[in-house]
Design a protein around this motif. Structure first.
Motif, PDB file in Angstrom:
ATOM      1  N   GLY A  77       1.026  -1.490   0.383  1.00  0.00           N
ATOM      2  CA  GLY A  77       0.182  -0.106   0.308  1.00  0.00           C
ATOM      3  C   GLY A  77       0.894   1.328  -0.375  1.00  0.00           C
ATOM      4  O   GLY A  77       1.949   0.896  -0.168  1.00  0.00           O
ATOM      5  N   THR A  78      -0.109   2.309  -0.285  1.00  0.00           N
ATOM      6  CA  THR A  78       0.631   3.954   0.147  1.00  0.00           C
ATOM      7  C   THR A  78       0.482   4.201   0.959  1.00  0.00           C
ATOM      8  O   THR A  78      -0.371   5.162   1.644  1.00  0.00           O
ATOM      9  N   PHE A  79       1.487   4.353   2.608  1.00  0.00           N
ATOM     10  CA  PHE A  79       1.382   4.604   3.364  1.00  0.00           C
ATOM     11  C   PHE A  79       1.835   5.922   3.735  1.00  0.00           C
ATOM     12  O   PHE A  79       2.958   7.010   3.021  1.00  0.00           O
ATOM     13  N   PHE A  80       1.917   6.428   5.227  1.00  0.00           N
ATOM     14  CA  PHE A  80       3.123   7.258   6.136  1.00  0.00           C
ATOM     15  C   PHE A  80       3.262   7.381   6.645  1.00  0.00           C
ATOM     16  O   PHE A  80       2.734   7.347   7.786  1.00  0.00           O
ATOM     17  N   TYR A  81       4.620   8.688   7.213  1.00  0.00           N
ATOM     18  CA  TYR A  81       4.810   7.972   8.755  1.00  0.00           C
ATOM     19  C   TYR A  81       5.230   9.930   9.134  1.00  0.00           C
ATOM     20  O   TYR A  81       5.457  10.829   8.017  1.00  0.00           O
ATOM     21  N   TYR A  82       4.915   9.874  10.198  1.00  0.00           N
ATOM     22  CA  TYR A  82       5.324  11.563  10.533  1.00  0.00           C
ATOM     23  C   TYR A  82       5.801  11.479  11.699  1.00  0.00           C
ATOM     24  O   TYR A  82       6.055  10.862  12.653  1.00  0.00           O
ATOM     25  N   GLY A  83       6.845  13.144  12.367  1.00  0.00           N
ATOM     26  CA  GLY A  83       6.854  12.835  13.535  1.00  0.00           C
ATOM     27  C   GLY A  83       6.433  14.654  14.374  1.00  0.00           C
ATOM     28  O   GLY A  83       6.201  15.131  13.669  1.00  0.00           O
ATOM     29  N   ARG A  84       6.225  14.248  15.354  1.00  0.00           N
ATOM     30  CA  ARG A  84       6.398  15.872  16.267  1.00  0.00           C
ATOM     31  C   ARG A  84       7.191  15.965  17.566  1.00  0.00           C
ATOM     32  O   ARG A  84       7.177  14.988  18.244  1.00  0.00           O
ATOM     33  N   ALA A  85       6.889  16.442  17.421  1.00  0.00           N
ATOM     34  CA  ALA A  85       8.244  17.532  18.407  1.00  0.00           C
ATOM     35  C   ALA A  85       6.948  17.366  20.322  1.00  0.00           C
ATOM     36  O   ALA A  85       5.254  18.599  19.633  1.00  0.00           O
ATOM     37  N   ILE A  86       6.971  17.543  21.333  1.00  0.00           N
ATOM     38  CA  ILE A  86       5.975  17.415  22.193  1.00  0.00           C
ATOM     39  C   ILE A  86       6.821  18.097  23.214  1.00  0.00           C
ATOM     40  O   ILE A  86       8.562  18.457  23.502  1.00  0.00           O
ATOM     41  N   GLY A  87       5.725  19.743  23.558  1.00  0.00           N
ATOM     42  CA  GLY A  87       6.915  20.327  24.677  1.00  0.00           C
ATOM     43  C   GLY A  87       6.215  19.770  25.736  1.00  0.00           C
ATOM     44  O   GLY A  87       5.746  18.902  26.397  1.00  0.00           O
ATOM     45  N   ASP A  88       6.791  21.166  26.931  1.00  0.00           N
ATOM     46  CA  ASP A  88       6.562  19.866  28.707  1.00  0.00           C
ATOM     47  C   ASP A  88       5.247  19.978  29.199  1.00  0.00           C
ATOM     48  O   ASP A  88       4.716  19.363  30.085  1.00  0.00           O
ATOM     49  N   ASN A  89       4.580  20.817  28.314  1.00  0.00           N
ATOM     50  CA  ASN A  89       3.303  20.871  29.267  1.00  0.00           C
ATOM     51  C   ASN A  89       2.275  19.866  28.476  1.00  0.00           C
ATOM     52  O   ASN A  89       1.318  19.339  29.299  1.00  0.00           O
ATOM     53  N   ASP A  90       2.846  19.082  27.497  1.00  0.00           N
ATOM     54  CA  ASP A  90       1.951  17.747  26.805  1.00  0.00           C
ATOM     55  C   ASP A  90       1.943  16.907  27.394  1.00  0.00           C
ATOM     56  O   ASP A  90       2.912  16.533  28.234  1.00  0.00           O
TER      57      ASP A  90
END
Length: 645
Positions: free
Chosen positions: A149-162
């Motif tokens: 299939g055709t998929f994606f991956y992703y990144g997220r930077a997390i803040g201290d309050n998350d």
């Protein structure tokens, strides 16, 4: 730190720090997805990534430069969007990721997609597959993708309050384009070097109001028109595309001039490849959040063409670089149309094959189509109309007909439509879904060929459009590249192509133009130009063809045929003017969902007398909370009573 304890609980692995944060002055390159990243070693794909902050220029060198998070692969320069991971199903993959950001990092999507149920929403599709990495450290993940299939991956930077790892829809600012592509090919297949991959992403910044109000900025492969990549083909080429919606918004993707074949549809759990005899033709295909498609098409006419999202919010000046001139040109009533497009538009040039012969001109049927304006129809804003000349004299300057006059041509009959522009501003008219020469396609300052493009039709001028429709079906025409709200002020109309010797029977052939009318960015829904259409009287045991065409600026229409509270069965037989494959044209009681730019034909033969309702429900785009003060509009339904005798 509480957040790091949460990250460790959800991570696959958390390793040792090996580097300091990279400088943000690095200028990101653009990813066109022609070459996969990584290397094969011992039957395993090895890939080294670095997450870093970069400067990104999606609107060209003179546009706004924004700071975003991006991936760099194998020691190369970072690119936006992220790199392509492409393997054959069953191939082990080993990815290491160095976090050079100043915040903890979550990466999702690096796994075999057969592990989760199908969904069109991001959060369930990515639940439980997080790779968490502290600042300055390196993480790794091993997986063996077995689901093609055709998929994606992703990144997220997390803040201290998350408190919890973020979902995809919450991404803003630097994380918007922090996305890459994962393609898993079936065993025994070879990845095609000429296949294009389009990744749709978004970007916004809370501190830059023009980045989200009135619309979040959306891009294709990290760029916004006119800086998107340009494609070049030759007549007769086989063109293969993969399109991935990683933006969190809905996009009806429209190709000018040609039909494409839908080979597969998918989401972030799986992809369904259709058998050859069950692949429909389309000119517009809507992608909900996280959905994907694979399409194939063959260019048959040389010239310039475009592929774009059909939402006005996503392909107009609303997508201009924040702070640039024209970024809020939606507030203008008129303007030149030369640079009126923006955002999700890809330019295509098709070259003629050497030695191709040009067919001689044939006698043509000629129609005259006039524009008109009715002042102060929408408050202080005028209504506009397209009206065919009927008789020896043109229609009055202030004539009103919304939607515009139906244009009815015959398959295979050479015809001319003379567009007379009597408005105070230039216009382009696009013949939506019709196969014709590029010069007549109707995109101002683009349609035609390099060195010979067609400008907009100037006020007081006219333009002769020539076409010989190759297929019968349901189409439409509308203004293109408008700078304000001319589409919803009335510049659209139905277009039918009939088989030779046939004409539409007004009793059994019913057209429904699903639109929105008004002089602002969020006009009210209408059907055939009115908010409440009159009741219909039909006859039992008679077959009716309902033709639906959706040309509102920005929403989704859901059409249902009801008997009491139950859905009544009908047979959907055509999409975008092309007959559906047998497997997709069966009798069903399911409602029709139309994205902007789609048409559908349904056959209905009421068996018994009684009362029915044709319901058209409009689903409006959701504003990006908490950034816009305007609340989301609830769905709006228009009901047309039907009495069957």
């Amino acid at each position: 730190m509480p957040i790091l304890r949460i990250l460790r609980a959800t991570s696959i692995v958390l390793l040792v720090a090996i580097g300091a944060p990279a400088a943000a002055q690095t200028i990101a390159g653009f990813e066109n997805y022609r070459s996969p990243a990584g290397r094969m070693e011992g039957g395993t794909l090895l890939l080294s990534l670095e997450a870093t902050e970069v400067a990104w220029r999606p609107w060209g060198e003179d546009g706004l430069e924004v700071r975003v998070n991006a991936f760099a692969a194998g020691g190369s320069a970072p690119r936006v969007p992220g790199p392509l991971i492409r393997v054959t199903a069953g191939t082990p993959v080993h990815v290491t990721v160095r976090n050079s950001l100043v915040k903890p990092l979550i990466i999702r999507g690096l796994r075999d997609r057969g592990q989760a149920p199908g969904t069109d929403q991001m959060q369930p599709a990515f639940r439980g597959d997080s790779l968490a990495i502290a600042p300055g450290e390196t993480g790794e993940v091993r997986f063996t993708p077995n689901t093609p299939g055709t998929f994606f991956y992703y990144g997220r930077a997390i803040g201290d309050n998350d408190l919890v790892p973020p979902v995809f829809f919450g991404a803003e600012r630097g994380d918007g384009p922090f996305v890459g592509v994962l393609v898993v090919d079936p065993p025994g297949t070879v990845a095609l070097a000429d296949e294009e991959i389009f990744l749709i992403t978004k970007w916004m910044d809370r501190s830059i109001r023009a980045s989200w109000d009135p619309e979040i900025k959306v891009m294709i492969n990290g760029r916004s028109w006119p800086y998107t990549q340009r494609l070049s083909y030759t007549v007769g080429d086989s063109v293969r595309w993969r399109v991935i919606n990683a933006s969190g918004a809905y996009h009806p993707m429209h190709l000018h001039g040609f039909f494409f074949r839908v080979d597969a549809r998918g989401d972030q759990s799986r992809e369904t490849a259709f058998p050859p005899d069950n692949r429909r033709l389309a000119v517009t295909e809507q992608l909900l959040p996280a959905e994907t498609m694979r399409v194939t098409w063959v260019p048959t006419e040389p010239g310039n063409w475009i592929f774009h999202c059909h939402l006005m919010r996503h392909m107009s000046r609303l997508q201009a670089s924040p702070g640039a001139a024209g970024a809020h040109a939606h507030e203008d009533s008129v303007a030149d149309s030369g640079d009126a497009m923006g955002g999700m538009v890809v330019g295509i040039t098709v070259k003629q094959r050497p030695g191709a012969l040009v067919a001689p001109e044939a006698p043509r049927r000629r129609l005259h189509l006039y524009t008109s304006a009715t002042p102060n129809f929408f408050g202080n804003a005028p209504a506009f109309s397209f009206i065919l000349q009927d008789g020896s004299a043109p229609p009055a300057l202030d004539s009103l007909r919304v939607p515009g006059s139906p244009i009815i041509l015959t398959r295979g009959e050479p015809s001319e439509i003379v567009v007379h522009n009597r408005l105070a501003f230039p216009i382009g008219v696009h013949w939506h879904g019709l196969e014709l020469e590029s010069f007549f396609d109707g995109v101002p300052d683009w349609s035609g060929s390099p060195g010979g493009v067609r400008p907009a039709v100037a006020p007081g001028d006219s333009f002769v459009v020539r076409m010989t429709p190759p297929r019968a079906g349901t189409f439409m025409y509308h203004v293109h590249s408008e700078s304000g709200h001319e589409l919803s002020q009335g510049l659209h109309g139905p277009f039918l192509v009939m088989e030779p010797g046939q004409r539409p029977d007004p009793e059994t052939d019913r057209f429904f133009m699903l639109a929105s009318l008004g002089g602002d960015i969020d006009p009210d829904p209408t059907v055939n130009g009115v908010a409440q259409p009159p009741p219909m009287e039909l006859h039992a045991r008679t077959q009716y063809r309902f033709r639906f065409a959706h040309i509102s600026p920005n929403d989704i229409k859901v059409v249902s045929l009801l008997s009491g509270e139950q859905l009544a069965p009908w047979r959907v037989v055509a999409k975008d003017g092309a007959d559906l494959p047998f497997e997709q044209a069966r009798v069903t009681a399911a409602p029709l969902t139309l994205g902007v730019g789609e048409t559908y034909d349904a056959l209905w033969s009421p068996r018994t007398a009684g009362d029915y309702i044709l319901r058209v429900t409009t689903r409006f785009p959701t504003p990006p909370p908490p950034f816009r003060a305007v609340a989301a509009r609830p769905p709006h339904s228009v009901e047309i009573p039907i009495r069957v005798r």
